[in-house]
Design a protein around this motif. Sequence first.
Motif, PDB file in Angstrom:
ATOM      1  N   TYR A   1       0.833  -1.204   0.000  1.00 57.34           N
ATOM      2  CA  TYR A   1       0.000   0.000   0.000  1.00 57.34           C
ATOM      3  C   TYR A   1       0.870   1.258   0.000  1.00 57.34           C
ATOM      4  O   TYR A   1       0.604   2.216  -0.741  1.00 57.34           O
ATOM      5  CB  TYR A   1      -0.922   0.018   1.224  1.00 57.34           C
ATOM      6  N   HIS A   2       1.920   1.256   0.812  1.00 53.99           N
ATOM      7  CA  HIS A   2       2.781   2.428   0.909  1.00 53.99           C
ATOM      8  C   HIS A   2       3.632   2.604  -0.353  1.00 53.99           C
ATOM      9  O   HIS A   2       3.802   3.716  -0.848  1.00 53.99           O
ATOM     10  CB  HIS A   2       3.677   2.315   2.138  1.00 53.99           C
ATOM     11  N   LEU A   3       4.148   1.496  -0.899  1.00 56.93           N
ATOM     12  CA  LEU A   3       4.990   1.578  -2.091  1.00 56.93           C
ATOM     13  C   LEU A   3       4.203   2.046  -3.309  1.00 56.93           C
ATOM     14  O   LEU A   3       4.741   2.756  -4.167  1.00 56.93           O
ATOM     15  CB  LEU A   3       5.623   0.213  -2.379  1.00 56.93           C
ATOM     16  N   GLN A   4       2.944   1.650  -3.396  1.00 56.20           N
ATOM     17  CA  GLN A   4       2.111   2.042  -4.530  1.00 56.20           C
ATOM     18  C   GLN A   4       1.334   3.331  -4.269  1.00 56.20           C
ATOM     19  O   GLN A   4       0.636   3.819  -5.158  1.00 56.20           O
ATOM     20  CB  GLN A   4       1.121   0.915  -4.868  1.00 56.20           C
ATOM     21  N   GLY A   5       1.444   3.870  -3.061  1.00 54.78           N
ATOM     22  CA  GLY A   5       0.738   5.110  -2.746  1.00 54.78           C
ATOM     23  C   GLY A   5      -0.767   4.975  -2.733  1.00 54.78           C
ATOM     24  O   GLY A   5      -1.491   5.899  -3.125  1.00 54.78           O
ATOM     25  N   ILE A   6      -1.259   3.827  -2.273  1.00 55.69           N
ATOM     26  CA  ILE A   6      -2.694   3.558  -2.278  1.00 55.69           C
ATOM     27  C   ILE A   6      -3.308   3.995  -0.947  1.00 55.69           C
ATOM     28  O   ILE A   6      -2.827   3.623   0.123  1.00 55.69           O
ATOM     29  CB  ILE A   6      -2.971   2.064  -2.515  1.00 55.69           C
ATOM     30  N   LYS A   7      -4.351   4.793  -1.029  1.00 59.41           N
ATOM     31  CA  LYS A   7      -5.083   5.243   0.149  1.00 59.41           C
ATOM     32  C   LYS A   7      -6.349   4.402   0.304  1.00 59.41           C
ATOM     33  O   LYS A   7      -7.036   4.120  -0.684  1.00 59.41           O
ATOM     34  CB  LYS A   7      -5.452   6.721   0.035  1.00 59.41           C
ATOM     35  N   THR A   8      -6.645   4.001   1.511  1.00 62.74           N
ATOM     36  CA  THR A   8      -7.848   3.208   1.773  1.00 62.74           C
ATOM     37  C   THR A   8      -8.789   3.966   2.689  1.00 62.74           C
ATOM     38  O   THR A   8      -8.355   4.778   3.518  1.00 62.74           O
ATOM     39  CB  THR A   8      -7.462   1.867   2.431  1.00 62.74           C
ATOM     40  N   GLU A   9     -10.070   3.688   2.550  1.00 63.45           N
ATOM     41  CA  GLU A   9     -11.072   4.399   3.329  1.00 63.45           C
ATOM     42  C   GLU A   9     -10.960   4.085   4.825  1.00 63.45           C
ATOM     43  O   GLU A   9     -11.142   4.956   5.665  1.00 63.45           O
ATOM     44  CB  GLU A   9     -12.476   4.038   2.825  1.00 63.45           C
ATOM     45  N   ARG A  10     -10.643   2.847   5.141  1.00 64.37           N
ATOM     46  CA  ARG A  10     -10.607   2.431   6.550  1.00 64.37           C
ATOM     47  C   ARG A  10      -9.199   2.447   7.129  1.00 64.37           C
ATOM     48  O   ARG A  10      -9.019   2.068   8.286  1.00 64.37           O
ATOM     49  CB  ARG A  10     -11.213   1.036   6.684  1.00 64.37           C
ATOM     50  N   GLY A  11      -8.204   2.835   6.331  1.00 68.28           N
ATOM     51  CA  GLY A  11      -6.834   2.845   6.810  1.00 68.28           C
ATOM     52  C   GLY A  11      -6.110   1.553   6.489  1.00 68.28           C
ATOM     53  O   GLY A  11      -6.728   0.490   6.350  1.00 68.28           O
ATOM     54  N   VAL A  12      -4.789   1.652   6.364  1.00 65.37           N
ATOM     55  CA  VAL A  12      -3.977   0.495   5.992  1.00 65.37           C
ATOM     56  C   VAL A  12      -4.042  -0.586   7.067  1.00 65.37           C
ATOM     57  O   VAL A  12      -4.106  -1.780   6.760  1.00 65.37           O
ATOM     58  CB  VAL A  12      -2.519   0.931   5.738  1.00 65.37           C
ATOM     59  N   LYS A  13      -4.034  -0.192   8.342  1.00 64.97           N
ATOM     60  CA  LYS A  13      -4.032  -1.179   9.411  1.00 64.97           C
ATOM     61  C   LYS A  13      -5.263  -2.072   9.330  1.00 64.97           C
ATOM     62  O   LYS A  13      -5.157  -3.305   9.462  1.00 64.97           O
ATOM     63  CB  LYS A  13      -3.977  -0.479  10.775  1.00 64.97           C
ATOM     64  N   ARG A  14      -6.426  -1.488   9.104  1.00 64.12           N
ATOM     65  CA  ARG A  14      -7.655  -2.286   9.012  1.00 64.12           C
ATOM     66  C   ARG A  14      -7.613  -3.210   7.802  1.00 64.12           C
ATOM     67  O   ARG A  14      -8.051  -4.382   7.878  1.00 64.12           O
ATOM     68  CB  ARG A  14      -8.855  -1.352   8.944  1.00 64.12           C
ATOM     69  N   GLU A  15      -7.087  -2.734   6.685  1.00 66.96           N
ATOM     70  CA  GLU A  15      -6.978  -3.562   5.489  1.00 66.96           C
ATOM     71  C   GLU A  15      -6.049  -4.755   5.748  1.00 66.96           C
ATOM     72  O   GLU A  15      -6.342  -5.884   5.335  1.00 66.96           O
ATOM     73  CB  GLU A  15      -6.454  -2.733   4.311  1.00 66.96           C
ATOM     74  N   VAL A  16      -4.926  -4.492   6.406  1.00 65.09           N
ATOM     75  CA  VAL A  16      -3.979  -5.562   6.702  1.00 65.09           C
ATOM     76  C   VAL A  16      -4.606  -6.583   7.639  1.00 65.09           C
ATOM     77  O   VAL A  16      -4.453  -7.804   7.444  1.00 65.09           O
ATOM     78  CB  VAL A  16      -2.685  -4.979   7.306  1.00 65.09           C
ATOM     79  N   GLN A  17      -5.328  -6.131   8.642  1.00 67.58           N
ATOM     80  CA  GLN A  17      -5.970  -7.060   9.566  1.00 67.58           C
ATOM     81  C   GLN A  17      -7.029  -7.916   8.870  1.00 67.58           C
ATOM     82  O   GLN A  17      -7.176  -9.108   9.166  1.00 67.58           O
ATOM     83  CB  GLN A  17      -6.592  -6.293  10.729  1.00 67.58           C
ATOM     84  N   ASP A  18      -7.726  -7.324   7.911  1.00 66.80           N
ATOM     85  CA  ASP A  18      -8.702  -8.102   7.135  1.00 66.80           C
ATOM     86  C   ASP A  18      -8.003  -9.164   6.294  1.00 66.80           C
ATOM     87  O   ASP A  18      -8.499 -10.288   6.144  1.00 66.80           O
ATOM     88  CB  ASP A  18      -9.516  -7.170   6.234  1.00 66.80           C
ATOM     89  N   LEU A  19      -6.832  -8.814   5.719  1.00 68.85           N
ATOM     90  CA  LEU A  19      -6.073  -9.775   4.922  1.00 68.85           C
ATOM     91  C   LEU A  19      -5.564 -10.916   5.793  1.00 68.85           C
ATOM     92  O   LEU A  19      -5.591 -12.082   5.386  1.00 68.85           O
ATOM     93  CB  LEU A  19      -4.891  -9.078   4.246  1.00 68.85           C
ATOM     94  N   LEU A  20      -5.093 -10.597   6.981  1.00 70.90           N
ATOM     95  CA  LEU A  20      -4.626 -11.641   7.892  1.00 70.90           C
ATOM     96  C   LEU A  20      -5.753 -12.603   8.234  1.00 70.90           C
ATOM     97  O   LEU A  20      -5.563 -13.825   8.269  1.00 70.90           O
ATOM     98  CB  LEU A  20      -4.061 -11.009   9.166  1.00 70.90           C
ATOM     99  N   GLN A  21      -6.934 -12.067   8.448  1.00 71.78           N
ATOM    100  CA  GLN A  21      -8.081 -12.915   8.746  1.00 71.78           C
ATOM    101  C   GLN A  21      -8.473 -13.747   7.533  1.00 71.78           C
ATOM    102  O   GLN A  21      -8.877 -14.909   7.668  1.00 71.78           O
ATOM    103  CB  GLN A  21      -9.253 -12.048   9.205  1.00 71.78           C
TER     104      GLN A  21
END
Length: 380
Positions: free
Chosen positions: A133-153
């Motif tokens: 997300y940081h390398l590609q400069g992608i912004k998420t509505e819920r924040g990177v941390k929430r996206e990462v936690q969803d991926l882990l799940q």
Amino acid sequence: MTTTHVKPTASKQAGESLLQVTDLTKHFPIRRGLLQRQVGAVQAVDGLTFNVARGETLSLVGESGCGKTTTGRMLTRLLEPTAGTILLEGHDITHWSTGKLRPLRRDVQMIFQDPYGSLNPRHTVGTIVGAPYHLQGIKTERGVKREVQDLLQLVGLNPEHYNRYPHEFSGGQRQRIGIARSLALKPKLIIADEPVSALDVSIQAQVINLLEDLQDELGLTYVVIAHDLSVVRHMSDRVAVMYLGNLVELADRDDLYTRPMHPYTTALMSAVPIPDTERRSKRERIRLQGDVPSPVNPPPACRFHTRCWKAQEICRTEKPPLAELAPRHLVACHFPENADMPGSSDPAALQSSTAAGSAAGSAAGSVAGSTDHDAQEPRG
């Protein structure tokens, strides 16, 4: 122990092609002397041609050193091809610059073989999975941390693992972290390089089932690099067999396993372990003679002829084309195995087409008419 579910036979090749590879070649130069002059080249990959349909799983199999991993790294453009073309959704990405490749990284990702070496031990799981997300400069509505936690799940890990380090996880869990990282940018194509070979047998089935579930849920396309033919049979729609940098056979999974045509594929299949002792005792074990030739100086024409029990003079002088000897079954061999089984074309026609009208065509016809005992006697 968890068991894998066998993937149903699919006919996805008829659909839209996501990846098209034509005459893909990679030679690594050998340099010597003070001026580092090139004195030779390691012919790691030499003229691969295949396509991968959207939503399909194509597996590349073969012995160690046959060029599987090199092919995968060229498909992700981690290596620059020497020749040939790579088309992704119709775009020629073969020689794109580093800057032009940056958006491509969103569409093509790789799962590496070693779950220990592919994760930075100094970074937390949240940093590793969130890096795309940081390398590609992608912004998420819920924040990177929430996206990462969803991926882990999504990959079967606890979202609370976000702040942990790689050394706190087992091998299977580390590979799940690597899978989560590859899914972060929602890629269209994933190159999986030996995704379960470094894991315990009890964990392999879990990771295989995870990859298949993710494919169904997210519509992923896989190119799987592997040497474990049992794993390949569970995961694949089609299987491509490589030998010494060349593609020798490409067919639907079930067709390849029940009716291998290239002698090298036949030898590989004879080495697959069979739990049933009665079936195992009835199967002929083909033991290839000699060592794999050096890719620095590969044999001329058919590269397998130095170890093949069916090799004749034409195999040493004329390279067999990768021809369709049965529906959706491509083979590069002058004297294919199992050509007389149901579903194959006429054996005499097959031999005459591979001989290409040469003077050795009559020899090809005579071998096609020989008995199984005569053809298999030199196997040893």
